[in-house]
Design an enzyme around this catalytic site. Sequence first.
Site, short mmCIF file in Angstrom:
data_model
loop_
_atom_site.label_atom_id
_atom_site.label_comp_id
_atom_site.label_asym_id
_atom_site.label_seq_id
_atom_site.Cartn_x
_atom_site.Cartn_y
_atom_site.Cartn_z
N SER A 27 0.83 -1.21 0.00
CA SER A 27 0.00 0.00 0.00
C SER A 27 0.86 1.25 0.00
CB SER A 27 -0.95 0.00 1.20
OG SER A 27 -0.22 -0.05 2.42
N GLU A 28 1.99 1.23 0.74
CA GLU A 28 2.93 2.35 0.71
C GLU A 28 4.37 1.85 0.79
OE1 GLU A 28 -0.53 4.79 1.15
OE2 GLU A 28 0.06 3.09 2.40
N THR A 29 5.22 2.55 0.08
CA THR A 29 6.67 2.39 0.22
C THR A 29 7.23 3.72 0.70
OG1 THR A 29 6.83 0.72 -1.52
CG2 THR A 29 8.84 1.92 -0.96
#
Length: 233
Positions: A45-47
């Site tokens: 979902s996020e890096t």
Amino acid sequence: MKLPIFIADAFTARAFCGNPAAVCLLENELENDTYQNIAKEMNLSETAFIRRLSPTDNFAQSSCFGLRWFTPASEVPLCGHATLASAAVLFYKMKNMNSTLTFNTLSGELKARRAEDGIILDLPLYPIYSQDFHEVETLIKTAIGDTLVQDIQYSPDTHNLLVRLSDSYKRICTHYPQQLLVPAAREERNACLSVFQTRRRTEHFSATGWTSGCEGCSYCGFRGHADGLDRLY
């Protein structure tokens, strides 16, 4: 190009649980396309990308870093669980010696502090305002159909609608086409918070940290930092 990348699970003490985020340590700035391609490759979902701010900084001793977050599709202005993951990598993997870390981000300075049982984030507290139901009725009905709505608030800073469902509901478990923060079963100042953000290819419950901390606290009457919402256990 070789870059150290970690995957950290926030909000849990067990592997393969909680909210996973990738954390990449950078010596220097990258091209925007490279950020995006790495995030797409990680497919979480996020890096998060932690960057040194000067050539003399290092990840073990410095206390201030640049921080950016990318979904597989775009950069986002704030992400709670990926910030927790970033602090965890610095504290626990890089053995950072400081008790407080400062991250320079698109949402201003964010601080992460060591705590006895985890990490505490200080998040921005965005104001919210009452939203007339009739002005967004079509949008709400498209998103949740005939589900009973008790209250609607709007955050002009994040362009999010906060929809409070009837207190008779416990939790919504389906994916909706619009982004909603849904507090349900509110008891005193506690609420069940759910985020639906499919337009950024972010799965349900994968990005509740920043929304809960920044807007949910306002909704439930909290002020100051969201230490009860954003801990890494």
